[in-house]
Design a protein around this motif. Structure first.
Motif, mmCIF file in Angstrom:
data_model
loop_
_atom_site.group_PDB
_atom_site.id
_atom_site.type_symbol
_atom_site.label_atom_id
_atom_site.label_comp_id
_atom_site.label_asym_id
_atom_site.label_seq_id
_atom_site.Cartn_x
_atom_site.Cartn_y
_atom_site.Cartn_z
ATOM 1 N N THR A 127 49.332 20.642 46.585
ATOM 2 C CA THR A 127 49.275 19.207 46.854
ATOM 3 C C THR A 127 50.126 18.347 45.924
ATOM 4 O O THR A 127 50.411 17.198 46.242
ATOM 5 C CB THR A 127 47.818 18.717 46.789
ATOM 6 N N ALA A 128 50.520 18.883 44.770
ATOM 7 C CA ALA A 128 51.343 18.124 43.815
ATOM 8 C C ALA A 128 52.132 19.130 42.978
ATOM 9 O O ALA A 128 51.716 20.266 42.816
ATOM 10 C CB ALA A 128 50.464 17.258 42.919
ATOM 11 N N PRO A 129 53.266 18.716 42.423
ATOM 12 C CA PRO A 129 54.078 19.651 41.631
ATOM 13 C C PRO A 129 53.563 19.824 40.204
ATOM 14 O O PRO A 129 54.277 19.597 39.227
ATOM 15 C CB PRO A 129 55.465 19.016 41.666
ATOM 16 N N THR A 130 52.280 20.210 40.082
ATOM 17 C CA THR A 130 51.671 20.423 38.766
ATOM 18 C C THR A 130 51.003 21.790 38.730
ATOM 19 O O THR A 130 50.667 22.361 39.777
ATOM 20 C CB THR A 130 50.603 19.354 38.460
ATOM 21 N N TYR A 131 50.785 22.296 37.533
ATOM 22 C CA TYR A 131 50.096 23.572 37.405
ATOM 23 C C TYR A 131 48.626 23.465 37.802
ATOM 24 O O TYR A 131 48.040 24.423 38.287
ATOM 25 C CB TYR A 131 50.256 24.132 35.992
ATOM 26 N N GLU A 132 48.010 22.299 37.611
ATOM 27 C CA GLU A 132 46.629 22.099 38.043
ATOM 28 C C GLU A 132 46.530 22.239 39.553
ATOM 29 O O GLU A 132 45.632 22.913 40.065
ATOM 30 C CB GLU A 132 46.113 20.716 37.617
ATOM 31 N N ALA A 133 47.453 21.632 40.281
ATOM 32 C CA ALA A 133 47.453 21.726 41.744
ATOM 33 C C ALA A 133 47.765 23.146 42.196
ATOM 34 O O ALA A 133 47.197 23.634 43.181
ATOM 35 C CB ALA A 133 48.464 20.741 42.330
ATOM 36 N N LEU A 134 48.636 23.825 41.479
ATOM 37 C CA LEU A 134 48.966 25.215 41.797
ATOM 38 C C LEU A 134 47.723 26.099 41.638
ATOM 39 O O LEU A 134 47.404 26.915 42.512
ATOM 40 C CB LEU A 134 50.090 25.692 40.884
ATOM 41 N N ALA A 135 46.982 25.941 40.546
ATOM 42 C CA ALA A 135 45.767 26.727 40.317
ATOM 43 C C ALA A 135 44.715 26.420 41.380
ATOM 44 O O ALA A 135 44.035 27.329 41.870
ATOM 45 C CB ALA A 135 45.225 26.456 38.912
ATOM 46 N N SER A 136 44.577 25.174 41.768
ATOM 47 C CA SER A 136 43.617 24.805 42.816
ATOM 48 C C SER A 136 43.980 25.430 44.157
ATOM 49 O O SER A 136 43.100 25.853 44.912
ATOM 50 C CB SER A 136 43.536 23.282 42.958
ATOM 51 N N ALA A 137 45.269 25.493 44.461
ATOM 52 C CA ALA A 137 45.700 26.135 45.713
ATOM 53 C C ALA A 137 45.354 27.623 45.685
ATOM 54 O O ALA A 137 44.919 28.185 46.696
ATOM 55 C CB ALA A 137 47.202 25.938 45.920
ATOM 56 N N HIS A 138 45.506 28.267 44.536
ATOM 57 C CA HIS A 138 45.078 29.661 44.391
ATOM 58 C C HIS A 138 43.578 29.774 44.707
ATOM 59 O O HIS A 138 43.148 30.680 45.413
ATOM 60 C CB HIS A 138 45.327 30.158 42.962
ATOM 61 N N GLY A 139 42.790 28.843 44.172
ATOM 62 C CA GLY A 139 41.342 28.858 44.395
ATOM 63 C C GLY A 139 40.974 28.694 45.863
ATOM 64 O O GLY A 139 40.065 29.366 46.363
ATOM 65 N N ARG A 140 41.670 27.812 46.569
ATOM 66 C CA ARG A 140 41.386 27.615 47.998
ATOM 67 C C ARG A 140 41.678 28.875 48.802
ATOM 68 O O ARG A 140 40.978 29.192 49.765
ATOM 69 C CB ARG A 140 42.168 26.416 48.535
ATOM 70 N N LEU A 141 42.692 29.626 48.398
ATOM 71 C CA LEU A 141 42.991 30.886 49.086
ATOM 72 C C LEU A 141 41.890 31.923 48.837
ATOM 73 O O LEU A 141 41.509 32.660 49.747
ATOM 74 C CB LEU A 141 44.340 31.441 48.645
ATOM 75 N N VAL A 142 41.386 31.987 47.623
ATOM 76 C CA VAL A 142 40.293 32.912 47.319
ATOM 77 C C VAL A 142 39.057 32.515 48.132
ATOM 78 O O VAL A 142 38.340 33.377 48.650
ATOM 79 C CB VAL A 142 40.004 32.957 45.807
ATOM 80 N N ASP A 143 38.823 31.212 48.306
ATOM 81 C CA ASP A 143 37.706 30.758 49.131
ATOM 82 C C ASP A 143 37.885 31.187 50.586
ATOM 83 O O ASP A 143 36.919 31.564 51.253
ATOM 84 C CB ASP A 143 37.579 29.237 49.056
ATOM 85 N N ALA A 144 39.101 31.137 51.091
ATOM 86 C CA ALA A 144 39.374 31.576 52.472
ATOM 87 C C ALA A 144 39.132 33.080 52.604
ATOM 88 O O ALA A 144 38.577 33.541 53.616
ATOM 89 C CB ALA A 144 40.807 31.225 52.869
ATOM 90 N N LEU A 145 39.504 33.857 51.594
ATOM 91 C CA LEU A 145 39.228 35.287 51.592
ATOM 92 C C LEU A 145 37.725 35.527 51.598
ATOM 93 O O LEU A 145 37.211 36.375 52.348
ATOM 94 C CB LEU A 145 39.880 35.956 50.386
ATOM 95 N N ALA A 146 36.977 34.787 50.788
ATOM 96 C CA ALA A 146 35.516 34.923 50.746
ATOM 97 C C ALA A 146 34.891 34.603 52.109
ATOM 98 O O ALA A 146 33.969 35.296 52.551
ATOM 99 C CB ALA A 146 34.932 34.013 49.676
ATOM 100 N N ALA A 147 35.419 33.588 52.791
ATOM 101 C CA ALA A 147 34.907 33.232 54.126
ATOM 102 C C ALA A 147 35.129 34.367 55.115
ATOM 103 O O ALA A 147 34.256 34.672 55.937
ATOM 104 C CB ALA A 147 35.559 31.942 54.614
ATOM 105 N N GLU A 148 36.290 35.011 55.044
ATOM 106 C CA GLU A 148 36.559 36.127 55.943
ATOM 107 C C GLU A 148 35.621 37.296 55.663
ATOM 108 O O GLU A 148 35.088 37.918 56.604
ATOM 109 C CB GLU A 148 38.011 36.594 55.805
ATOM 110 N N ILE A 149 35.368 37.586 54.401
ATOM 111 C CA ILE A 149 34.457 38.668 54.034
ATOM 112 C C ILE A 149 33.035 38.328 54.489
ATOM 113 O O ILE A 149 32.327 39.171 55.062
ATOM 114 C CB ILE A 149 34.508 38.960 52.521
ATOM 115 N N ALA A 150 32.615 37.081 54.280
ATOM 116 C CA ALA A 150 31.266 36.658 54.681
ATOM 117 C C ALA A 150 31.060 36.834 56.181
ATOM 118 O O ALA A 150 29.983 37.246 56.629
ATOM 119 C CB ALA A 150 31.025 35.200 54.279
ATOM 120 N N ALA A 151 32.073 36.546 56.968
ATOM 121 C CA ALA A 151 31.966 36.686 58.433
ATOM 122 C C ALA A 151 31.792 38.135 58.860
ATOM 123 O O ALA A 151 31.262 38.412 59.933
ATOM 124 C CB ALA A 151 33.185 36.075 59.103
ATOM 125 N N ALA A 152 32.238 39.075 58.035
ATOM 126 C CA ALA A 152 32.144 40.496 58.383
ATOM 127 C C ALA A 152 30.873 41.162 57.866
ATOM 128 O O ALA A 152 30.607 42.318 58.213
ATOM 129 C CB ALA A 152 33.366 41.240 57.835
#
Length: 190
Positions: A163-188
């Protein structure tokens, strides 16, 4: 010259300390705050689930790496993960699964308090990198095991916009991807 010789070690030390003070301080990042809990949390079971082990490429386990173009990468030497990434991913997914599934006893490996879990989810992260400060990509293979048998196995691949050219935003984007992975695992989960 004889008067300068005794002072030489002190001058060298002062020069070294001056050089050290000019380096930027280390900045540490986490995967960001967990997303809000679902409106209705399923009733927990006494069945235990262990997330892990999580394997990540050694190059990204502690350092934030931004791929600039082709094969060139910027290793952000002063921007690091607060803990090993494999530990953070396992902990975040275990917490998320406990919140969004009936497996309230979800824990991260190797700190597992479950001696004999009914289910385990080993994860191999193949790619978890940033393309500039534009997007982060996560590719992983995960397996759901019950009593030593694989009952589900999938390849996860997703991209998240930074969302922004900062390391904080980069780390948050990593976190959102891990959350998406968790959602896929939860569905299975059974």
């Amino acid at each position: 010259m004889k008067r300068l010789l005794p002072a030489l070690p002190a001058l060298v030390l002062a020069a070294l300390l001056g050089a050290c003070s000019s380096t930027p301080p280390l900045q540490f990042y986490t995967l960001g705050p967990l997303p809000p809990a679902p409106a209705s949390t399923p009733v927990g079971t006494s069945v235990g689930l262990v997330v892990g082990p999580v394997n990540v490429p050694a190059t990204i386990d502690r350092l934030l790496i931004v791929h600039l173009d082709g094969s060139r990468a910027d290793v952000a030497e002063h921007h690091r993960w607060a803990a090993p990434l494999k530990t953070e991913i396992a902990r975040r997914i275990a917490t998320d699964l406990a919140r969004r599934s009936s497996y309230a006893r979800s824990v991260a490996w190797p700190q597992s308090s479950l001696a004999d879990p009914a289910l385990s989810v080993p994860i191999d992260v193949l790619r978890f990198e940033a393309d500039g400060f534009e997007r982060v990509t996560l590719e992983a293979v995960w397996t759901l095991r019950q009593a030593g048998r694989d009952i589900a196995s999938r390849r996860f691949s997703a991209t998240e916009t930074i969302t922004a050219p900062t390391y904080e935003a980069l780390a948050s984007a990593h976190g959102r991807l891990v959350d998406a992975l968790a959602a896929e695992i939860a569905a299975a989960l059974p």
